[in-house]
Write a protein that holds these residues in place. Structure first.
Motif, short mmCIF file in Angstrom:
data_model
loop_
_atom_site.label_atom_id
_atom_site.label_comp_id
_atom_site.label_asym_id
_atom_site.label_seq_id
_atom_site.Cartn_x
_atom_site.Cartn_y
_atom_site.Cartn_z
N GLN A 117 0.83 -1.19 0.00
CA GLN A 117 0.00 0.00 0.00
C GLN A 117 0.87 1.25 0.00
N THR A 118 0.50 2.25 -0.80
CA THR A 118 1.20 3.53 -0.84
C THR A 118 0.17 4.65 -0.77
N PRO A 119 0.58 5.89 -0.56
CA PRO A 119 -0.38 7.00 -0.52
C PRO A 119 -1.13 7.21 -1.83
N LEU A 120 -0.60 6.67 -2.92
CA LEU A 120 -1.24 6.84 -4.22
C LEU A 120 -2.19 5.70 -4.55
N ARG A 121 -1.69 4.47 -4.38
CA ARG A 121 -2.46 3.27 -4.73
C ARG A 121 -1.64 2.06 -4.33
N PRO A 122 -2.21 0.85 -4.37
CA PRO A 122 -1.41 -0.35 -4.16
C PRO A 122 -0.36 -0.48 -5.28
N MET A 123 0.82 -0.95 -4.91
CA MET A 123 1.93 -0.99 -5.86
C MET A 123 2.67 -2.31 -5.75
N PRO A 161 8.51 -4.60 -11.13
CA PRO A 161 8.38 -5.41 -12.34
C PRO A 161 8.07 -4.51 -13.53
N ASP A 162 8.31 -5.01 -14.74
CA ASP A 162 8.12 -4.19 -15.94
C ASP A 162 6.69 -3.67 -16.06
N ARG A 163 5.71 -4.46 -15.68
CA ARG A 163 4.32 -4.00 -15.81
C ARG A 163 4.05 -2.79 -14.91
N GLU A 164 4.71 -2.75 -13.76
CA GLU A 164 4.54 -1.60 -12.86
C GLU A 164 5.28 -0.38 -13.39
N LYS A 165 6.46 -0.62 -14.00
CA LYS A 165 7.21 0.48 -14.61
C LYS A 165 6.38 1.14 -15.72
N ARG A 166 5.71 0.32 -16.53
CA ARG A 166 4.87 0.87 -17.60
C ARG A 166 3.75 1.73 -17.00
N ARG A 167 3.17 1.27 -15.91
CA ARG A 167 2.09 2.02 -15.28
C ARG A 167 2.61 3.35 -14.74
N PHE A 168 3.83 3.35 -14.20
CA PHE A 168 4.44 4.61 -13.73
C PHE A 168 4.45 5.64 -14.85
N LYS A 175 3.98 11.39 -9.39
CA LYS A 175 3.27 10.89 -8.21
C LYS A 175 3.67 9.46 -7.85
N PRO A 176 3.77 8.55 -8.82
CA PRO A 176 4.18 7.20 -8.43
C PRO A 176 5.59 7.10 -7.88
N ILE A 177 6.54 7.90 -8.38
CA ILE A 177 7.89 7.90 -7.81
C ILE A 177 7.85 8.32 -6.35
N ALA A 178 7.09 9.37 -6.06
CA ALA A 178 6.96 9.85 -4.68
C ALA A 178 6.29 8.81 -3.80
N ALA A 179 5.27 8.16 -4.34
CA ALA A 179 4.56 7.14 -3.56
C ALA A 179 5.46 5.95 -3.26
N GLN A 244 6.08 15.35 1.36
CA GLN A 244 4.72 15.41 1.90
C GLN A 244 4.25 14.04 2.39
N TRP A 245 4.68 12.98 1.69
CA TRP A 245 4.25 11.64 2.03
C TRP A 245 5.18 10.94 3.01
N GLY A 246 6.05 11.71 3.66
CA GLY A 246 6.85 11.19 4.76
C GLY A 246 8.09 10.42 4.41
N ALA A 247 8.60 10.57 3.19
CA ALA A 247 9.77 9.82 2.77
C ALA A 247 11.09 10.48 3.18
N GLY A 248 11.04 11.72 3.67
CA GLY A 248 12.25 12.42 4.05
C GLY A 248 12.05 13.92 4.01
#
Length: 356
Positions: A117-123, A161-168, A175-179, A244-248
């Motif tokens: 789970q991430t602030p954007l969506r499941p990843m 995985p490649d399918r997630e990279k394509r979605r990014f 947004k997905p990089i931050a999430a 903003q999403w607490g990564a640093g």
């Protein structure tokens, strides 16, 4: 605030070890933890192209860890969708490093994934990255055709995985990089800024800086990377979103950077590529150190290559008068001067555009 350690030179192996020794990294690794190293091998190219992490960085980390008794070490990476990770391992010299130190190389394209789970969506994230007892991020600081720059935060995209990279990419990357940063945060990052590319993640126009940086906060490291490249944070929105999403924290103060040696130890700037040569045409360069000249190159690029003023740079200008803009501490005889040793690209860009 987290501390960053900075070193200049041309030997990636020794620079990496000195950074880890200064930061006393071994004290931060949990007892019995398996250590995974995540380099930047987006494509099958030599590190000298400005695209990939130097093999010396990898060797320096492994030898430091083994000298301190750590044996459970692996290298994990998944190249971009259009390339082969195995071919990238060979092109960057990693297979030789793996054989020398007895460390396995794992292609994350073949790895099992888990949904997080991430602030954007499941990843979907690769299991070897999630299961690492201590994950060390080894990015290259370089330009990028879509996100302006890439460093610590974006390098973690190789753990998908490649399918997630394509979605990014379908989602615009920011947004997905931050999430992802909120869900997968390596406790240690060592930035290879020896010769990152000017504006393209696949390399071809390396800007030789002779610099490496170690830190624990990937958001802070990316914010510092923007400063070194002459980019306002607004041009790289994923940094602010990750904060903003607490990564640093994106805050960088002068006292946050602990320099281990002088920029002059990075050596002289080598013959530039054609694009870099065009950017610096007309610059009055005399014995410029790599870090200082690289800052000027980055600044000129961020300003569109147009400066409209005479520029001097290099140790050969010490004690000499110059009617124009002097870059760095050595050009104190110039009618205008950007102070610093070396000055950051954002400071030079501000002087070039009259915003200092």
């Amino acid at each position: 605030m987290s501390k960053m350690y900075e070193i200049f030179g041309d030997d990636a192996y020794s620079m990496t070890r000195k950074l880890m020794e200064a930061a006393e990294v071994i004290k931060k690794i949990p007892s019995g933890a398996n250590v995974a190293l995540k380099p930047n091998l987006v494509v099958s190219k030599s590190p000298d192209s400005g695209a990939t992490t130097h093999a010396g960085v990898l060797a320096g980390v492994i030898s430091y860890l083994q000298d301190h008794g750590i044996r459970d070490i692996s290298v994990i990476e998944g190249s971009w969708v259009g390339d082969s990770t195995g071919r990238a391992f060979r092109a960057a010299g990693y297979e030789e490093v793996g054989r020398k130190y007895g460390v396995p190389l794992y292609d994350l394209k073949q790895d099992q994934t888990r949904t997080v789970q991430t602030p954007l969506r499941p990843m979907e994230i690769c299991g070897r990255a999630l299961d690492a007892g201590y994950l060390i991020n080894l990015p290259v600081l370089k330009g990028h055709c879509q996100t302006a720059m890439t460093c610590a935060l974006k390098n973690c995209k190789g753990c998908l995985p490649d399918r997630e990279k394509r979605r990014f990419h379908a989602e615009g990357l920011m947004k997905p990089i931050a999430a992802l940063a909120s869900a997968l945060r390596p406790p240690l990052t060592i930035v290879d800024s020896i010769c990152g590319d000017l504006d393209f993640e696949e390399g071809g126009n390396p800007v030789y800086t002779g610099r490496m940086i170690l830190g624990e906060d990937p958001v802070q490291l990316d914010a510092y990377g923007c400063r070194l490249m002459g980019l306002p944070l607004s041009e790289v929105p994923y940094i602010g979103l990750a904060e903003q999403w607490g990564a640093g924290s994106a805050q960088v103060c002068g006292e946050d950077v602990l320099r281990l040696n002088e920029p002059s130890q990075g050596g002289r700037y080598p013959k530039p590529s054609a694009k870099v040569a065009r950017l610096t045409a007309g610059v009055c360069q005399d014995s410029a150190c790599s870090a200082c000249y690289a800052s000027l190159v980055r600044a000129l690029y961020s300003c569109g290559g147009s400066h409209g003023t005479p520029i001097a740079i290099g140790q050969g200008w010490k004690g000499r008068e110059f009617q124009g803009l002097g870059i760095g501490r050595c050009c104190d005889g110039a009618s205008r001067q950007v102070k610093g040793c070396p000055p950051t690209a954002d400071a030079i860009a501000a002087a070039l555009t009259g915003k200092e």
